[in-house]
Structure formats: structure tokens, C-alpha cells
Design a protein around this motif. Structure first.
Motif, PDB file in Angstrom:
ATOM      1  N   MET A  97      42.815  13.761  18.746  1.00 53.51           N
ATOM      2  CA  MET A  97      42.199  15.094  18.687  1.00 53.51           C
ATOM      3  C   MET A  97      40.734  15.107  19.128  1.00 53.51           C
ATOM      4  O   MET A  97      40.001  16.027  18.819  1.00 53.51           O
ATOM      5  N   GLU A  98      40.298  14.120  19.867  1.00 58.11           N
ATOM      6  CA  GLU A  98      38.913  14.066  20.313  1.00 58.11           C
ATOM      7  C   GLU A  98      38.684  15.032  21.467  1.00 58.11           C
ATOM      8  O   GLU A  98      39.535  15.174  22.332  1.00 58.11           O
ATOM      9  N   PHE A  99      37.531  15.688  21.437  1.00 58.29           N
ATOM     10  CA  PHE A  99      37.086  16.468  22.593  1.00 58.29           C
ATOM     11  C   PHE A  99      35.578  16.426  22.631  1.00 58.29           C
ATOM     12  O   PHE A  99      34.927  16.225  21.613  1.00 58.29           O
ATOM     13  N   ASN A 100      35.018  16.570  23.828  1.00 56.28           N
ATOM     14  CA  ASN A 100      33.566  16.530  23.958  1.00 56.28           C
ATOM     15  C   ASN A 100      33.024  17.590  24.911  1.00 56.28           C
ATOM     16  O   ASN A 100      31.858  17.556  25.265  1.00 56.28           O
ATOM     17  N   GLN A 101      33.876  18.530  25.317  1.00 59.21           N
ATOM     18  CA  GLN A 101      33.419  19.630  26.171  1.00 59.21           C
ATOM     19  C   GLN A 101      34.017  20.937  25.671  1.00 59.21           C
ATOM     20  O   GLN A 101      35.202  20.996  25.321  1.00 59.21           O
ATOM     21  N   LEU A 102      33.188  21.957  25.677  1.00 56.61           N
ATOM     22  CA  LEU A 102      33.614  23.294  25.280  1.00 56.61           C
ATOM     23  C   LEU A 102      32.964  24.269  26.260  1.00 56.61           C
ATOM     24  O   LEU A 102      31.750  24.234  26.460  1.00 56.61           O
ATOM     25  N   GLU A 103      33.790  25.099  26.898  1.00 51.87           N
ATOM     26  CA  GLU A 103      33.288  26.060  27.880  1.00 51.87           C
ATOM     27  C   GLU A 103      33.806  27.452  27.556  1.00 51.87           C
ATOM     28  O   GLU A 103      34.906  27.607  27.025  1.00 51.87           O
ATOM     29  N   GLY A 104      33.021  28.437  27.936  1.00 52.23           N
ATOM     30  CA  GLY A 104      33.450  29.812  27.761  1.00 52.23           C
ATOM     31  C   GLY A 104      32.556  30.764  28.518  1.00 52.23           C
ATOM     32  O   GLY A 104      31.595  30.357  29.181  1.00 52.23           O
ATOM     33  N   VAL A 105      32.875  32.040  28.407  1.00 55.63           N
ATOM     34  CA  VAL A 105      32.083  33.095  29.024  1.00 55.63           C
ATOM     35  C   VAL A 105      31.735  34.102  27.937  1.00 55.63           C
ATOM     36  O   VAL A 105      32.594  34.489  27.133  1.00 55.63           O
ATOM     37  N   VAL A 106      30.485  34.519  27.934  1.00 50.42           N
ATOM     38  CA  VAL A 106      29.992  35.491  26.960  1.00 50.42           C
ATOM     39  C   VAL A 106      29.729  36.792  27.694  1.00 50.42           C
ATOM     40  O   VAL A 106      29.097  36.802  28.746  1.00 50.42           O
ATOM     41  N   ASP A 107      30.213  37.885  27.133  1.00 49.13           N
ATOM     42  CA  ASP A 107      29.973  39.208  27.703  1.00 49.13           C
ATOM     43  C   ASP A 107      29.302  40.060  26.636  1.00 49.13           C
ATOM     44  O   ASP A 107      29.818  40.181  25.513  1.00 49.13           O
ATOM     45  N   ILE A 108      28.168  40.620  26.966  1.00 49.18           N
ATOM     46  CA  ILE A 108      27.474  41.551  26.081  1.00 49.18           C
ATOM     47  C   ILE A 108      27.791  42.943  26.601  1.00 49.18           C
ATOM     48  O   ILE A 108      27.447  43.280  27.726  1.00 49.18           O
ATOM     49  N   THR A 109      28.477  43.724  25.800  1.00 48.20           N
ATOM     50  CA  THR A 109      28.880  45.051  26.259  1.00 48.20           C
ATOM     51  C   THR A 109      27.732  46.034  26.126  1.00 48.20           C
ATOM     52  O   THR A 109      26.776  45.815  25.393  1.00 48.20           O
ATOM     53  N   SER A 110      27.868  47.132  26.819  1.00 44.49           N
ATOM     54  CA  SER A 110      26.897  48.216  26.688  1.00 44.49           C
ATOM     55  C   SER A 110      27.150  48.910  25.348  1.00 44.49           C
ATOM     56  O   SER A 110      28.172  48.688  24.712  1.00 44.49           O
ATOM     57  N   GLY A 117      28.427  45.184  30.885  1.00 48.96           N
ATOM     58  CA  GLY A 117      27.142  44.673  30.424  1.00 48.96           C
ATOM     59  C   GLY A 117      26.782  43.345  31.047  1.00 48.96           C
ATOM     60  O   GLY A 117      27.209  43.009  32.150  1.00 48.96           O
ATOM     61  N   TYR A 118      26.031  42.556  30.340  1.00 44.09           N
ATOM     62  CA  TYR A 118      25.519  41.280  30.815  1.00 44.09           C
ATOM     63  C   TYR A 118      26.509  40.171  30.446  1.00 44.09           C
ATOM     64  O   TYR A 118      26.992  40.110  29.335  1.00 44.09           O
ATOM     65  N   SER A 119      26.808  39.270  31.379  1.00 45.88           N
ATOM     66  CA  SER A 119      27.755  38.187  31.158  1.00 45.88           C
ATOM     67  C   SER A 119      27.148  36.864  31.619  1.00 45.88           C
ATOM     68  O   SER A 119      26.410  36.831  32.599  1.00 45.88           O
ATOM     69  N   PHE A 120      27.456  35.781  30.896  1.00 44.83           N
ATOM     70  CA  PHE A 120      26.960  34.469  31.298  1.00 44.83           C
ATOM     71  C   PHE A 120      27.903  33.380  30.798  1.00 44.83           C
ATOM     72  O   PHE A 120      28.558  33.533  29.773  1.00 44.83           O
ATOM     73  N   ALA A 156      27.078  28.256  19.902  1.00 46.76           N
ATOM     74  CA  ALA A 156      26.478  29.450  19.293  1.00 46.76           C
ATOM     75  C   ALA A 156      24.987  29.548  19.634  1.00 46.76           C
ATOM     76  O   ALA A 156      24.483  30.640  19.913  1.00 46.76           O
ATOM     77  N   ASP A 157      24.281  28.415  19.627  1.00 45.40           N
ATOM     78  CA  ASP A 157      22.856  28.423  19.986  1.00 45.40           C
ATOM     79  C   ASP A 157      22.648  28.905  21.421  1.00 45.40           C
ATOM     80  O   ASP A 157      21.717  29.665  21.698  1.00 45.40           O
ATOM     81  N   VAL A 158      23.504  28.473  22.333  1.00 46.67           N
ATOM     82  CA  VAL A 158      23.385  28.875  23.732  1.00 46.67           C
ATOM     83  C   VAL A 158      23.677  30.373  23.883  1.00 46.67           C
ATOM     84  O   VAL A 158      23.039  31.065  24.680  1.00 46.67           O
ATOM     85  N   VAL A 159      24.618  30.889  23.094  1.00 47.29           N
ATOM     86  CA  VAL A 159      24.891  32.338  23.103  1.00 47.29           C
ATOM     87  C   VAL A 159      23.624  33.088  22.693  1.00 47.29           C
ATOM     88  O   VAL A 159      23.220  34.057  23.342  1.00 47.29           O
ATOM     89  N   VAL A 160      22.978  32.630  21.641  1.00 45.76           N
ATOM     90  CA  VAL A 160      21.753  33.285  21.167  1.00 45.76           C
ATOM     91  C   VAL A 160      20.647  33.193  22.224  1.00 45.76           C
ATOM     92  O   VAL A 160      19.922  34.167  22.445  1.00 45.76           O
ATOM     93  N   GLU A 161      20.526  32.044  22.894  1.00 43.63           N
ATOM     94  CA  GLU A 161      19.542  31.924  23.982  1.00 43.63           C
ATOM     95  C   GLU A 161      19.816  32.958  25.069  1.00 43.63           C
ATOM     96  O   GLU A 161      18.896  33.575  25.602  1.00 43.63           O
ATOM     97  N   GLY A 162      21.086  33.151  25.412  1.00 42.29           N
ATOM     98  CA  GLY A 162      21.456  34.129  26.433  1.00 42.29           C
ATOM     99  C   GLY A 162      21.102  35.551  26.037  1.00 42.29           C
ATOM    100  O   GLY A 162      20.823  36.394  26.894  1.00 42.29           O
ATOM    101  N   LEU A 163      21.092  35.819  24.740  1.00 42.09           N
ATOM    102  CA  LEU A 163      20.747  37.164  24.271  1.00 42.09           C
ATOM    103  C   LEU A 163      19.281  37.514  24.542  1.00 42.09           C
ATOM    104  O   LEU A 163      18.923  38.680  24.545  1.00 42.09           O
ATOM    105  N   GLN A 164      18.461  36.509  24.796  1.00 45.12           N
ATOM    106  CA  GLN A 164      17.061  36.782  25.127  1.00 45.12           C
ATOM    107  C   GLN A 164      16.941  37.527  26.448  1.00 45.12           C
ATOM    108  O   GLN A 164      15.918  38.134  26.727  1.00 45.12           O
TER     109      GLN A 164
END
Length: 175
Positions: A97-110, A117-120, A156-164
Motif C-alpha cells: 500500500m505504499e505511495f509517494n505521489q498525489l496529483e489533482g486539480v483544484v477549481d475555485i468556482t465563482s 473560476g480559477y483552476s490550478f 492541502a497546503d498547496v491548495v491554500v497557497e493557490g488561494l492567494q
């Protein structure tokens, strides 16, 4: 050496979080909802969610702890799509059950809920200190037993950074 890397990663994370808090205080961006889904679940070439069925809720909770929430449905929403759970690029995880990568896309809606809205993208990898880090990833250096928590927390930290980069109406801030 690994302890120094961990300390540096923790200090960088705390600094980022403090700066993000200051940005939120100035902008007053409040989030009305956080939705996490996984397109990984639909992939026949991935078994990550079978091993980690609570990943979506864990990530939603981590983001909710880091952003100012609102009960006003007119405020922007965060929508996260987890697209990859992998061990060194392989999406079929081993029985360990080992993993070391997690990827996704974040969309901030209007504020109206429209998805224009803004996506990253967010790409997070965990390394034990000696590995090669793929280009475009944010890296943390946890012990083997901390990979899951470190990856979810850093995502989660990277999501918060993107919100800036989002204004109070949910759109991208132009420099």
C-alpha cells in the motif's frame, strides 16, 4: 541529515501557512464549500482508493482546517479532483500500500457556483531524502510511516497557497 530536511520542510510549511493567513486577512476570501472527488476511482489502472478509501474526506478535512469557511452559498467553493495516486509513477500500488505521489486539480468556482473560476494543478511527492524529485512537484521528506499524512497535509497546503491568487469574487488575481 534527514532530521535537518524534516526541520527545514516543517519551517517552510509553517512560514507558508503564516503568509497565507496574512493574505486571507487582507482579502477576506471565504469559502462556502469544499468538494473532493477522485477521477482515480474510475480508472481500471489504479488501486489507490481501494487501499485508501478515506482519502477524499481526509483531504477535504485538511483543506477545511486551513481556509476561512462561510455559510454564505454565494461565496466561492473549492472543488478538488484527485487524478493520480502513485508509487514512483506507477498507479497500481503494491500490496504494501505504499505511495509517494498525489496529483489533482483544484477549481475555485465563482460566487454563482459556475466552474469558470480559477483552476490550478497540485502535484505532491514524498521522498526519503535521496530520491530524484519530478519537475513541478512540491516535496516533503517524511519517514515511511508518515507518507500518507505528509502527502495529504502538503496537498492541502498547496491548495491554500493557490488561494492567494484568487480574489474575493473567486476569480484569478491579475498581477
Amino acid at each position: 541529515m534527514l532530521n535537518n530536511i524534516k526541520t527545514f520542510a516543517l519551517a517552510a510549511g509553517v512560514s507558508t501557512f503564516a503568509l497565507t493567513g496574512a493574505a486571507f486577512a487582507d482579502e477576506e476570501l471565504r469559502i462556502s464549500a469544499i468538494d473532493v472527488e477522485s477521477s482515480v476511482a474510475a480508472s481500471a489502472e489504479s488501486n489507490g482508493l481501494q487501499f485508501y478509501p478515506d482519502l477524499e474526506e481526509d483531504l477535504r478535512s485538511e483543506v477545511a482546517e486551513r481556509v476561512p469557511l462561510s455559510s454564505d452559498g454565494a461565496d466561492p467553493q473549492i472543488k478538488i479532483d484527485i487524478r493520480k495516486i502513485a508509487l514512483n509513477g506507477a498507479t497500481m500500488l503494491p500490496e504494501t500500500m505504499e505511495f509517494n505521489q498525489l496529483e489533482g486539480v483544484v477549481d475555485i468556482t465563482s460566487p454563482t457556483g459556475a466552474t469558470a473560476g480559477y483552476s490550478f494543478p497540485v502535484k505532491v511527492t514524498a521522498a526519503s531524502g535521496d530520491g530524484i524529485v519530478p519537475e513541478g512537484y512540491v516535496t516533503v521528506a517524511p519517514s515511511d510511516s508518515e507518507f500518507y499524512v505528509a502527502l495529504v497535509s502538503t496537498f492541502a497546503d498547496v491548495v491554500v497557497e493557490g488561494l492567494q491568487n484568487v480574489n474575493t469574487a473567486g476569480g484569478k488575481i491579475d498581477p
